[in-house]
Each structure stands twice: as C-alpha cells, then as structure tokens.
Scaffold this active site. Structure first.
Site, mmCIF file in Angstrom:
data_model
loop_
_atom_site.group_PDB
_atom_site.id
_atom_site.type_symbol
_atom_site.label_atom_id
_atom_site.label_comp_id
_atom_site.label_asym_id
_atom_site.label_seq_id
_atom_site.Cartn_x
_atom_site.Cartn_y
_atom_site.Cartn_z
ATOM 1 N N HIS A 22 0.808 -1.236 0.000
ATOM 2 C CA HIS A 22 0.000 0.000 0.000
ATOM 3 C C HIS A 22 0.839 1.283 0.000
ATOM 4 C CE1 HIS A 22 -0.038 -0.253 4.696
ATOM 5 N NE2 HIS A 22 0.976 0.469 4.288
ATOM 6 N N HIS B 124 9.807 -3.811 4.672
ATOM 7 C CA HIS B 124 10.255 -2.414 4.721
ATOM 8 C C HIS B 124 10.422 -1.984 6.175
ATOM 9 C CE1 HIS B 124 5.822 -1.870 4.864
ATOM 10 N NE2 HIS B 124 5.897 -0.560 5.024
ATOM 11 N N GLU C 190 3.317 -5.509 8.836
ATOM 12 C CA GLU C 190 2.027 -5.329 8.141
ATOM 13 C C GLU C 190 1.576 -6.609 7.448
ATOM 14 O OE1 GLU C 190 2.212 -0.521 7.067
ATOM 15 O OE2 GLU C 190 2.728 -1.960 5.505
HETATM 16 C C1 DHB Z 1 6.057 3.752 3.168
HETATM 17 C C2 DHB Z 1 5.473 2.498 3.270
HETATM 18 C C3 DHB Z 1 4.370 2.291 4.094
HETATM 19 O O1 DHB Z 1 3.772 1.093 4.296
HETATM 20 C C4 DHB Z 1 3.822 3.353 4.774
HETATM 21 O O2 DHB Z 1 2.705 3.136 5.495
HETATM 22 C C5 DHB Z 1 4.411 4.612 4.711
HETATM 23 C C6 DHB Z 1 5.529 4.804 3.899
HETATM 24 C C7 DHB Z 1 7.235 3.983 2.278
HETATM 25 O O3 DHB Z 1 7.663 3.074 1.570
HETATM 26 O O4 DHB Z 1 7.746 5.096 2.260
HETATM 27 FE FE FE Z 2 2.154 1.159 5.869
#
Ligand code: DHB
Ligand code: FE
Length: 284
Positions: free
Chosen positions: A12, A193, A240
C-alpha cells in the site's frame, strides 16, 4: 448465500498514490510498478465483486495513541479519504455495505473475536492505495467496500495465528449472509520495509518471496511465524504482512476445499522504501 470468490494481496506504499495523483505513473521509476497491476485491473473488471472486504491498517490517521483497536470493522454507509497532512487524496469516497458489515460483526464477535465497531472514520493510504492499484482512477470505486482495520502500528499487535483464525471466522460470517453476494477479501500492507531507526531502508527479497510461496502453498504453517521473525527479517513495518493471513484464512481450501488458483503474482523492488508484492488467488 454470500460467498468469497477470491482474495487479493497487495502493498500500500503511499508514494504510489502520490505518483498516480500527480500524473507521474508513466515515469521510468514507476512504470514497472504499475505494469505489475495491468493484469489485475483487467482481472477485476472480468471478475467483478459485489463487495470488497478490505483488510488494511490505519497509520495513526483515524486512530492514534489515544485509542488503539486491535481489529476494527467499518459499518458506516460511506468513508471519506483522509487528510494525511497534505490534503485528502483526490479519489472517490468509499461506499460501505452497512448490512453485510453489521452481519459480519455479529457473526465474528459471536465466534469470540473482539471487534471494534466503527460507525464513522476516514480511510488513509492503507485502504485507498490498494483500491487505486486495482481500479486505476475511476469516478467511483466499482463496488461497496467494508474497511477492516488491524493494529500493526503500536505494540502489542495481533499474531499471524490470530489473524489466520480470524480469516476463517470472516469466511463463516460471509457464508451465513442471506444474499447471493460475491465477496472478495483483500489483505494489504507489506512487504518488507523499515521506515525508521538504524535499519531504515531494509528490504529482504528472499524473505518476501518465501512468504509469497508459503502464503500460497502452506498458510497454516506460515501462520505460526512469530512477530520477531517478521521484524527481524522483513523490518519493523514488514509486520504489516500479518494482515495477509486474514485474507488467506478466509479462502475455501483452509476449510477443506480445493487449493486456490494463482491468477497473478508480482514482486518489485523498489517503490519508495518498500518492496511491492501482489497476489490474486481465486477460489475454485
Ligand atoms: C512507506 C510504506 C508504508 O507502508 C507506509 O505506510 C508509509 C511509507 C514507504 O515506503 O515510504
Ligand atoms: Fe504502511
């Protein structure tokens, strides 16, 4: 009776929404990301659901440290795209399905899961970016959407096992609704991430692809993966991914039916700070 026809899984990343909204989706950086969803947009047109049950996380937008529901179901007639600090995204408002949402709340709570019932909330990129990826930029979203928010922001967060079991309860709830609705369940967020701290920027392609393999073939075993493995291997925001287990737990094979068909699989790095993963599984 209503039935779950398919599950969709997707990241997302908020910058994907910004790229679309600012007309940058054709730029070389973004082209390969959106290309991975060309199939999916056509698939959604060819397999239109009556309702999307969209499992996502709120990023301290509708909720905050003042109030942290573990699982929250949106029972309202509509949900407005949230202002996350730079104005609401220019996307359609989300039309809910209060009748089915109330039925699912009733059934799932009676199956011993504690849901927070939310009659008013704005929806952030966690919900609107998956819709944009799957639908493009329509005047209106193609069908009603039931937002289902999971706390993966503030510890303690629910285990993969609990999410998987919740998916099973949602399937039973949907299948006991007395109208012939085709319902898709979407699991969103991830993949690997980490946005903060010394490991910011962490991506783990090996973990992500093994997760996709196991989500397809052996979700029961995947549900046993502890939090610490997600955080260690996929980064603090990689947690997540437990939301994907809710959607997977709602598929028929988990209740003794045939294995789902893998209609589409896509993986791409990078998109902002995040690895983008995407799957479409059809119930047979
Ligand atoms: C990013 C990814 C996310 O899931 C989020 O909620 C906010 C930022 C990103 O990749 O910058
Ligand atoms: Fe996120």
């Amino acid at each position: 009776m209503a039935k779950i026809t398919a599950s969709v899984y997707t990241s997302h990343v908020p910058a994907i929404g910004a790229a679309l909204d600012l007309g940058k989706s054709g730029e070389p950086y973004w082209q390969p990301v959106f290309k991975g969803y060309d199939y999916s947009k056509q698939w959604l047109k060819d397999n239109p659901p009556d309702v999307i049950f969209l499992v996502y996380n709120d990023h301290a937008t509708a909720f905050s440290l003042e109030m942290i529901p573990t699982f929250a179901i949106g029972t309202a007639a509509e949900f407005t795209p949230a202002d996350e600090g730079w104005g609401p995204r220019p996307v359609p408002k989300v039309i809910g399905h209060p009748e089915l949402a109330a039925h699912i709340a009733q059934s799932v709570i009676q199956q011993d899961f504690d849901l927070t019932i939310v009659n008013r909330m704005d929806v952030d990129h966690g919900l609107t970016v998956p819709l944009s990826l799957m639908c493009g930029q329509p005047q209106a979203w193609p069908c009603p959407v039931i937002p289902f928010a999971v706390n993966v922001v503030q510890y303690p967060v629910p285990s993969g096992r609990r999410c998987f079991e919740l998916g099973k309860a949602i399937r039973k709830a949907v299948e006991s609704f007395d109208k012939p609705l085709k319902v898709q369940i979407w699991g969103t967020g991830g993949m690997s991430h980490q946005l903060q701290g010394p490991r910011a920027g962490l991506i783990n392609k090996e973990f992500d692809n093994a997760f996709l393999d196991q989500l397809i073939a052996d979700p029961e075993a995947l549900a046993s993966k502890p939090h610490i493995d997600y955080v260690r291997e996929a980064g603090s925001e990689g947690i997540e991914l437990v939301m994907w287990l809710i959607a997977r737990g709602a598929m028929s094979d988990v209740a003794g039916g045939p294995a789902p068909k893998v209609a589409h699989r896509f993986y791409h790095v990078p998109a902002s700070n995040t690895a983008v993963g995407h799957l479409i599984l059809e119930n047979k």
